[in-house]
Scaffold this active site. Sequence first.
Site, PDB file in Angstrom:
ATOM      1  N   ARG A  28      57.313  37.073 -48.776  1.00  0.00           N
ATOM      2  CA  ARG A  28      56.496  36.174 -47.962  1.00  0.00           C
ATOM      3  C   ARG A  28      55.782  35.182 -48.870  1.00  0.00           C
ATOM      4  O   ARG A  28      55.355  35.516 -49.970  1.00  0.00           O
ATOM      5  CB  ARG A  28      55.443  36.967 -47.171  1.00  0.00           C
ATOM      6  CG  ARG A  28      55.953  37.660 -45.934  1.00  0.00           C
ATOM      7  CD  ARG A  28      54.831  38.377 -45.196  1.00  0.00           C
ATOM      8  NE  ARG A  28      54.283  39.445 -45.991  1.00  0.00           N
ATOM      9  CZ  ARG A  28      53.154  39.380 -46.679  1.00  0.00           C
ATOM     10  NH1 ARG A  28      52.398  38.289 -46.623  1.00  0.00           N
ATOM     11  NH2 ARG A  28      52.741  40.396 -47.402  1.00  0.00           N
ATOM     12  N   TYR A  51      63.826  34.994 -45.371  1.00  0.00           N
ATOM     13  CA  TYR A  51      63.430  36.324 -45.840  1.00  0.00           C
ATOM     14  C   TYR A  51      62.338  36.998 -45.003  1.00  0.00           C
ATOM     15  O   TYR A  51      61.280  36.396 -44.752  1.00  0.00           O
ATOM     16  CB  TYR A  51      62.951  36.252 -47.298  1.00  0.00           C
ATOM     17  CG  TYR A  51      62.810  37.637 -47.886  1.00  0.00           C
ATOM     18  CD1 TYR A  51      63.923  38.290 -48.410  1.00  0.00           C
ATOM     19  CD2 TYR A  51      61.611  38.310 -47.849  1.00  0.00           C
ATOM     20  CE1 TYR A  51      63.827  39.574 -48.891  1.00  0.00           C
ATOM     21  CE2 TYR A  51      61.498  39.611 -48.331  1.00  0.00           C
ATOM     22  CZ  TYR A  51      62.611  40.230 -48.855  1.00  0.00           C
ATOM     23  OH  TYR A  51      62.506  41.512 -49.335  1.00  0.00           O
ATOM     24  N   LYS A  89      55.495  39.905 -38.629  1.00  0.00           N
ATOM     25  CA  LYS A  89      54.146  39.471 -39.016  1.00  0.00           C
ATOM     26  C   LYS A  89      53.666  38.300 -38.155  1.00  0.00           C
ATOM     27  O   LYS A  89      52.488  38.226 -37.790  1.00  0.00           O
ATOM     28  CB  LYS A  89      54.125  39.067 -40.486  1.00  0.00           C
ATOM     29  CG  LYS A  89      54.663  40.129 -41.417  1.00  0.00           C
ATOM     30  CD  LYS A  89      53.868  41.412 -41.343  1.00  0.00           C
ATOM     31  CE  LYS A  89      54.409  42.413 -42.364  1.00  0.00           C
ATOM     32  NZ  LYS A  89      53.606  43.610 -42.454  1.00  0.00           N
ATOM     33  N   HIS A 126      47.802  45.989 -39.009  1.00  0.00           N
ATOM     34  CA  HIS A 126      48.827  46.259 -40.033  1.00  0.00           C
ATOM     35  C   HIS A 126      48.743  47.747 -40.395  1.00  0.00           C
ATOM     36  O   HIS A 126      48.276  48.106 -41.474  1.00  0.00           O
ATOM     37  CB  HIS A 126      48.536  45.372 -41.256  1.00  0.00           C
ATOM     38  CG  HIS A 126      49.635  45.343 -42.276  1.00  0.00           C
ATOM     39  ND1 HIS A 126      49.401  45.009 -43.603  1.00  0.00           N
ATOM     40  CD2 HIS A 126      50.965  45.570 -42.191  1.00  0.00           C
ATOM     41  CE1 HIS A 126      50.546  45.034 -44.272  1.00  0.00           C
ATOM     42  NE2 HIS A 126      51.508  45.380 -43.446  1.00  0.00           N
ATOM     43  N   SER A 175      50.327  45.311 -48.097  1.00  0.00           N
ATOM     44  CA  SER A 175      51.770  45.311 -48.289  1.00  0.00           C
ATOM     45  C   SER A 175      52.149  46.070 -49.563  1.00  0.00           C
ATOM     46  O   SER A 175      51.520  45.899 -50.605  1.00  0.00           O
ATOM     47  CB  SER A 175      52.271  43.871 -48.369  1.00  0.00           C
ATOM     48  OG  SER A 175      51.909  43.200 -47.183  1.00  0.00           O
ATOM     49  N   CYS A 221      51.792  49.169 -50.313  1.00  0.00           N
ATOM     50  CA  CYS A 221      50.769  50.109 -50.792  1.00  0.00           C
ATOM     51  C   CYS A 221      50.910  51.488 -50.149  1.00  0.00           C
ATOM     52  O   CYS A 221      49.965  52.277 -50.164  1.00  0.00           O
ATOM     53  CB  CYS A 221      49.381  49.545 -50.565  1.00  0.00           C
ATOM     54  SG  CYS A 221      49.021  48.155 -51.658  1.00  0.00           S
ATOM     55  N   ASP A 241      54.408  50.111 -40.022  1.00  0.00           N
ATOM     56  CA  ASP A 241      53.856  48.812 -40.430  1.00  0.00           C
ATOM     57  C   ASP A 241      52.855  48.201 -39.457  1.00  0.00           C
ATOM     58  O   ASP A 241      51.911  47.564 -39.900  1.00  0.00           O
ATOM     59  CB  ASP A 241      55.014  47.830 -40.652  1.00  0.00           C
ATOM     60  CG  ASP A 241      54.638  46.645 -41.541  1.00  0.00           C
ATOM     61  OD1 ASP A 241      54.039  46.878 -42.613  1.00  0.00           O
ATOM     62  OD2 ASP A 241      54.919  45.489 -41.168  1.00  0.00           O
ATOM     63  N   ARG A 243      64.491  45.327 -50.039  1.00  0.00           N
ATOM     64  CA  ARG A 243      64.126  46.109 -48.851  1.00  0.00           C
ATOM     65  C   ARG A 243      65.339  46.608 -48.099  1.00  0.00           C
ATOM     66  O   ARG A 243      66.451  46.099 -48.271  1.00  0.00           O
ATOM     67  CB  ARG A 243      63.256  45.251 -47.928  1.00  0.00           C
ATOM     68  CG  ARG A 243      61.890  44.973 -48.561  1.00  0.00           C
ATOM     69  CD  ARG A 243      60.884  44.458 -47.586  1.00  0.00           C
ATOM     70  NE  ARG A 243      59.611  44.266 -48.237  1.00  0.00           N
ATOM     71  CZ  ARG A 243      58.476  44.882 -47.874  1.00  0.00           C
ATOM     72  NH1 ARG A 243      58.458  45.687 -46.849  1.00  0.00           N
ATOM     73  NH2 ARG A 243      57.365  44.652 -48.542  1.00  0.00           N
ATOM     74  N   GLY A 299      54.091  63.350 -51.016  1.00  0.00           N
ATOM     75  CA  GLY A 299      53.913  64.541 -50.173  1.00  0.00           C
ATOM     76  C   GLY A 299      52.530  65.153 -50.301  1.00  0.00           C
ATOM     77  O   GLY A 299      51.958  65.655 -49.329  1.00  0.00           O
ATOM     78  N   ASP A 300      51.972  65.079 -51.511  1.00  0.00           N
ATOM     79  CA  ASP A 300      50.660  65.697 -51.714  1.00  0.00           C
ATOM     80  C   ASP A 300      49.535  64.934 -51.020  1.00  0.00           C
ATOM     81  O   ASP A 300      48.418  65.451 -50.900  1.00  0.00           O
ATOM     82  CB  ASP A 300      50.376  65.853 -53.214  1.00  0.00           C
ATOM     83  CG  ASP A 300      51.159  67.028 -53.797  1.00  0.00           C
ATOM     84  OD1 ASP A 300      51.092  68.118 -53.201  1.00  0.00           O
ATOM     85  OD2 ASP A 300      51.860  66.832 -54.809  1.00  0.00           O
TER      86      ASP A 300
END
Length: 580
Positions: free
Chosen positions: A67, A195, A204, A224, A246, A248, A273, A365, A490-491
């Site tokens: 983006r 894209y 978005k 978001h 984004s 994260c 998302d 992606r 996972g933790d």
Amino acid sequence: MPTPLEQWVDEVAAITRPKNVHWCDGSEAENERLIREMLASGTLMELNQQKYPGCYLHRSDPSDVARTEHLTFICSREKEETGPTNNWMEPHEAKQKVGALFSGSMQGRTMYVIPYLMGPVGSPFGKVGVEITDSPYVVVNMRIMTRMGAQALKQLNGSGDFVKGLHSLGDLSPDRRFILHFPEEKAIWSIGSGYGGNALLGKKCFALRIASVQAREQGWLAEHMLILGLESPTGETHYVAAAFPSACGKTNLAMLVPPAAEKGWKVWTLGDDIAWLHPGPDGRLWAINPEAGFFGVAPGTSSKTNPNAIATVRKNSIFTNVAVTEDHCPWWEGMDGEVPERLTDWRGKPWQKGSAEKAAHPNSRFTAPAIQCPSISPKFNDPQGVPISAFIFGGRRARTAPLVFEAFDWNHGVFVGASVASETTAAQSGAVGVVRRDPMAMLPFCGYNMADYWGHWLRMAANVKQPPKIFHVNWFRQNDEGKFIWPGFGDNLRALRWIIERCEGKGAAVESPIGYLPAKGAIDTSGLDVSEAIMQELLSVSKGDWRADADSIGEFFAKFGTRLPGEMSRQREALVKRLG
Ligand code: GTP
Ligand code: SPV
Ligand code: MN
């Protein structure tokens, strides 16, 4: 009499002058034909059909890989409506300037009309959009990401109640690339990019920027946020929604597989998302995921970090800007197994092990149907959505933010969300790793003045008798060598469990200047390879760091002038006072 949609399609065709017009029905046959055509033109490449049936690779233009926030505009009549965090263009000027680029932009190409539904079929919270595009790649992606075709037209029922999204690849030059939003007419114009969030206009542009404006007008929230259900060993499920900027960790958290030591816990995926949240008659907030697929970050995805994503993308998926192995399988940094000796990189060039360059683009992606996810929730298609117990905000913070804390109450939680900061990632063009304020992870996605948006959040409490509790997490704390000190993935379930316990009125906590922290031993660390000292560091709050943070929040808030809700200043002053 032509319908409003037919009328608009005629108007657009008269300007863009395509070779022909195709109305997409979303059928399998149509999809197959488009894929065949794109294989022939080189827009798509076939991946190994034994190992990845129905999967294809697309390489976008190397200048068009993320983006572009500096080319994204909110075109409200008044500049003040867009606020200091958005780019603004006056709507008439925008239409003149960018209209000229659309003139004849589809010559020699097919113009596709894509009716699509955001939200489960039959949901009272769903909304119809129509994207007109000259990119067949956009069509096949929209078919995965939305409920596209006949079902959308059926819901539209000849009315003019849809968001108009006009998209053209143009010449793909960043000099002639614009992503424009007209919040007053609920319309989107995007040109010059093929894209992701720039081109798949349901995501978005509609579901966040335009929908955030609709949400303010209609009394709900467009965020978001991922949505997940956490089922306990006794079979109770709590739903939470989490907003991280984004790249994260939303997709990863939404598909979390608990570690072996956490027997009996299960995460159900509803979205990765975007969440649309409405006050329900029971006084709770109910969330739907308006999307039907995942447009997820490939690098870092492996059967260790996110086995559910690995399973999801094994068929019927489109990979964009990943590398390919010699036997035509997708590959990216962080994938399972040995790094292959030789690959073809994201640009299509030969790549050798040990090369300084990344083989896959950091923002490469996958586009995959949500229903292929092994952890997809049985409520994924529920028209009413799911009731939310907790909101979680977070970001990438090498220091300052602890692993998890709870806001004192709703207004404090809104302040915590408004002051989210995070290091930038490859999801947007520009420098990576720079800390910036990203309120509610919506900095690039709020379609109006952020100060008004916080006001809207504050006011929501009046319509929701049982608002979600609000938390903040940080999986990205680092040591002096720049290594993550929390295992993550996972933790992260361990932090989720404490969050749910707090929602149930259990879970031990201690008060700190920034909120409630888990008491010693309140986070289950059984089977976890993290020392007590590290746990202590993860849950530590440095007053010095937080005083500096409060100053930086103050500078950020000052940009909004008198439009900033007084409550936001009061919350900041209270934080400063508690820090002493
Ligand atoms: P967008 O699709 O851009 O909105 O991103 P997202 O928030 O869904 O991010 P995603 O889950 O795709 O994660 C982005 C990157 O962060 C990937 O490379 C992940 O492997 C990595 N990541 C996710 N969760 C964790 C975590 O708990 N710890 C660490 N260290 N990395 C993580
Ligand atoms: C993001 O950047 O937050 C994404 C990817 O989810 S894109 O659709 O390209 O915006
Ligand atoms: Mn996103």
